[in-house]
Write a protein that holds these residues in place. Structure first.
Motif, mmCIF file in Angstrom:
data_model
loop_
_atom_site.group_PDB
_atom_site.id
_atom_site.type_symbol
_atom_site.label_atom_id
_atom_site.label_comp_id
_atom_site.label_asym_id
_atom_site.label_seq_id
_atom_site.Cartn_x
_atom_site.Cartn_y
_atom_site.Cartn_z
ATOM 1 N N LEU A 30 59.653 -53.394 -96.352
ATOM 2 C CA LEU A 30 58.928 -53.195 -97.503
ATOM 3 C C LEU A 30 57.573 -53.720 -97.203
ATOM 4 O O LEU A 30 57.578 -54.641 -97.128
ATOM 5 C CB LEU A 30 59.643 -53.660 -98.573
ATOM 6 N N VAL A 31 56.728 -53.040 -97.479
ATOM 7 C CA VAL A 31 55.198 -53.393 -97.446
ATOM 8 C C VAL A 31 54.678 -53.344 -98.957
ATOM 9 O O VAL A 31 54.859 -52.100 -99.514
ATOM 10 C CB VAL A 31 54.524 -52.465 -96.469
ATOM 11 N N ILE A 32 54.065 -54.215 -99.420
ATOM 12 C CA ILE A 32 53.808 -54.181 -100.920
ATOM 13 C C ILE A 32 52.110 -54.174 -100.773
ATOM 14 O O ILE A 32 51.561 -55.256 -100.205
ATOM 15 C CB ILE A 32 54.250 -55.527 -101.589
ATOM 16 N N GLY A 33 51.536 -53.624 -101.408
ATOM 17 C CA GLY A 33 49.898 -53.703 -101.699
ATOM 18 C C GLY A 33 49.785 -54.585 -102.856
ATOM 19 O O GLY A 33 49.989 -54.414 -103.826
ATOM 20 N N SER A 34 49.426 -55.867 -102.507
ATOM 21 C CA SER A 34 49.279 -56.927 -103.337
ATOM 22 C C SER A 34 47.973 -57.059 -104.100
ATOM 23 O O SER A 34 46.987 -57.252 -103.181
ATOM 24 C CB SER A 34 49.968 -58.307 -102.624
ATOM 25 N N ARG A 35 47.984 -57.568 -105.299
ATOM 26 C CA ARG A 35 46.565 -58.053 -105.919
ATOM 27 C C ARG A 35 46.573 -59.574 -106.034
ATOM 28 O O ARG A 35 45.316 -59.914 -106.262
ATOM 29 C CB ARG A 35 46.584 -57.527 -107.499
ATOM 30 N N PHE B 38 59.560 -67.358 -109.846
ATOM 31 C CA PHE B 38 60.164 -68.765 -109.962
ATOM 32 C C PHE B 38 61.678 -68.338 -110.420
ATOM 33 O O PHE B 38 62.611 -69.118 -109.869
ATOM 34 C CB PHE B 38 59.698 -69.536 -111.092
ATOM 35 N N MET B 39 62.013 -67.321 -111.300
ATOM 36 C CA MET B 39 63.346 -67.128 -111.586
ATOM 37 C C MET B 39 64.232 -66.534 -110.634
ATOM 38 O O MET B 39 65.470 -66.887 -110.419
ATOM 39 C CB MET B 39 63.129 -66.253 -112.848
ATOM 40 N N LEU B 40 63.601 -65.643 -109.417
ATOM 41 C CA LEU B 40 64.248 -64.916 -108.753
ATOM 42 C C LEU B 40 64.011 -65.348 -107.286
ATOM 43 O O LEU B 40 64.818 -64.862 -106.422
ATOM 44 C CB LEU B 40 63.843 -63.413 -108.609
ATOM 45 N N GLN B 41 63.218 -66.330 -107.010
ATOM 46 C CA GLN B 41 63.027 -67.252 -105.631
ATOM 47 C C GLN B 41 62.995 -66.244 -104.439
ATOM 48 O O GLN B 41 63.500 -66.354 -103.604
ATOM 49 C CB GLN B 41 64.262 -68.089 -105.487
ATOM 50 N N THR B 42 61.968 -65.388 -104.569
ATOM 51 C CA THR B 42 61.892 -64.266 -103.744
ATOM 52 C C THR B 42 60.498 -64.681 -102.801
ATOM 53 O O THR B 42 60.595 -64.168 -101.715
ATOM 54 C CB THR B 42 61.650 -62.869 -104.251
ATOM 55 N N GLY B 43 59.824 -65.844 -103.312
ATOM 56 C CA GLY B 43 58.441 -65.748 -102.620
ATOM 57 C C GLY B 43 57.295 -64.672 -102.750
ATOM 58 O O GLY B 43 56.340 -64.924 -102.123
ATOM 59 N N ILE B 44 57.672 -63.685 -103.045
ATOM 60 C CA ILE B 44 56.608 -62.563 -103.353
ATOM 61 C C ILE B 44 55.691 -62.901 -104.287
ATOM 62 O O ILE B 44 55.908 -63.043 -105.325
ATOM 63 C CB ILE B 44 57.365 -61.064 -103.421
ATOM 64 N N ILE C 175 59.683 -58.227 -95.778
ATOM 65 C CA ILE C 175 58.947 -57.748 -96.865
ATOM 66 C C ILE C 175 57.504 -58.353 -96.550
ATOM 67 O O ILE C 175 57.474 -59.557 -96.149
ATOM 68 C CB ILE C 175 59.313 -58.379 -98.072
ATOM 69 N N LEU C 176 56.432 -57.643 -96.448
ATOM 70 C CA LEU C 176 55.104 -57.939 -96.205
ATOM 71 C C LEU C 176 54.012 -57.559 -97.368
ATOM 72 O O LEU C 176 54.444 -56.497 -97.751
ATOM 73 C CB LEU C 176 54.604 -57.568 -94.745
#
Length: 228
Positions: free
Chosen positions: A107-112, A139-145, A190-191
C-alpha cells in the motif's frame, strides 16, 4: 475514481491523469449523479480508450463505491489499483510518484502530513481537524501511519485480495482508516509519499457531520476491540 455530482471537475481530472500518467486505466464509479456526471463519464469513455464507467443505482457511500471499483479491478486482472478523487484535490502530477513506489509496497499512501506533504487552500481549522483526526487514529490503532484518512492510494491487488473486503464496515470517509488498519494488521508493507492536496475550487464537498462522527466512533471501536 468515485463520483457524485462532479460534472464540473470530471473531464478536467481525467485530462490531467492522461497528461501525467497516460498508461493508467481509469474507472469512473458514478452513484447515479443527478447533475449528469454519469452521462459525461459515458461520453468520455466513448472518446478515450482508457476510460471505463461503472454505474451504481444510488448514492451508497464512498466505501461502497471503492469496493465496487476494487472488485472490477480484481476481475480485470490488474496488478495495482489506485484510489483518487475526481474533484481535483488529488493532483495527477503526484500520481507517478506513488506508482514509482508501488513495486516496493503493498500500500502506497499519498500523505499530506509527512515531511514534504502540503495542503493548499484549507483554513487553519480544517487543517487542525485533519491533524487531530489522524493523530487520534494513529494513537488508538497503533499503526504508525501519519495520514490514515488520505484518499490518494495505490494498492497491490494481490495484497488487496487478502484483506477480506466483504467484512469492511465503514461506508464514509472512515473507509480509508479501515483499509489502512486492515493493511497494517495483515502485515502489509505500507509507504507514505508526500503529496500536495489542493482543496476543490468547483462543486460541493461531500463531508458531513455524520461522516465525521462515524469515523470517530469506528476508530474508537477498532482501537478497543481490535475488530477491523
Amino acid at each position: 475514481m468515485p463520483t457524485f455530482n462532479e460534472i464540473e471537475n470530471l473531464e478536467w481530472a481525467v485530462g490531467q491523469i492522461n497528461l501525467f500518467a497516460p498508461e493508467v486505466e481509469i474507472l469512473i464509479v458514478d452513484d447515479s449523479s443527478p447533475d449528469g456526471t454519469g452521462v459525461l463519464a459515458d461520453k468520455l469513455a466513448e472518446n478515450l480508450a482508457n476510460v471505463n464507467v461503472l454505474h451504481r443505482d444510488q448514492k451508497d457511500g464512498l466505501g461502497a463505491a471503492y469496493l465496487a471499483g476494487f472488485s472490477w479491478a480484481i476481475s480485470k486482472g490488474f496488478e495495482y489499483v489506485v484510489e483518487m478523487d475526481a474533484d481535483g484535490s488529488h493532483r495527477a502530477v503526484d500520481l507517478p510518484k506513488l506508482l514509482a513506489r508501488a513495486s516496493k509496497a503493498d500500500l502506497v499512501i499519498g500523505s499530506r502530513w509527512i515531511s514534504g506533504g502540503e495542503v493548499e487552500n484549507w483554513p487553519w481549522y480544517r487543517k487542525a481537524i485533519s491533524r487531530f483526526g489522524n493523530t487520534y487514529a494513529r494513537f488508538m490503532l497503533q499503526t504508525g501511519i501519519k495520514d490514515m484518512t488520505a484518499g490518494f492510494r495505490v494498492f497491490k491487488v494481490s495484497f488487496l485480495k487478502q484483506l477480506h473486503l466483504d467484512g469492511v464496515a465503514a461506508r464514509g470517509y472512515a473507509f480509508q482508516v479501515e483499509m489502512a488498519l486492515r493493511s497494517h494488521r495483515a502485515g502489509g508493507v505500507i509507504l507514505e509519499v508526500p503529496i500536495t492536496f489542493v482543496e476543490r475550487t468547483r462543486g460541493a464537498s461531500k463531508m458531513t457531520t455524520a461522516i465525521v462522527l462515524e469515523a470517530l466512533w469506528l476508530v474508537t471501536k477498532w482501537g478497543f476491540y481490535k475488530s477491523a
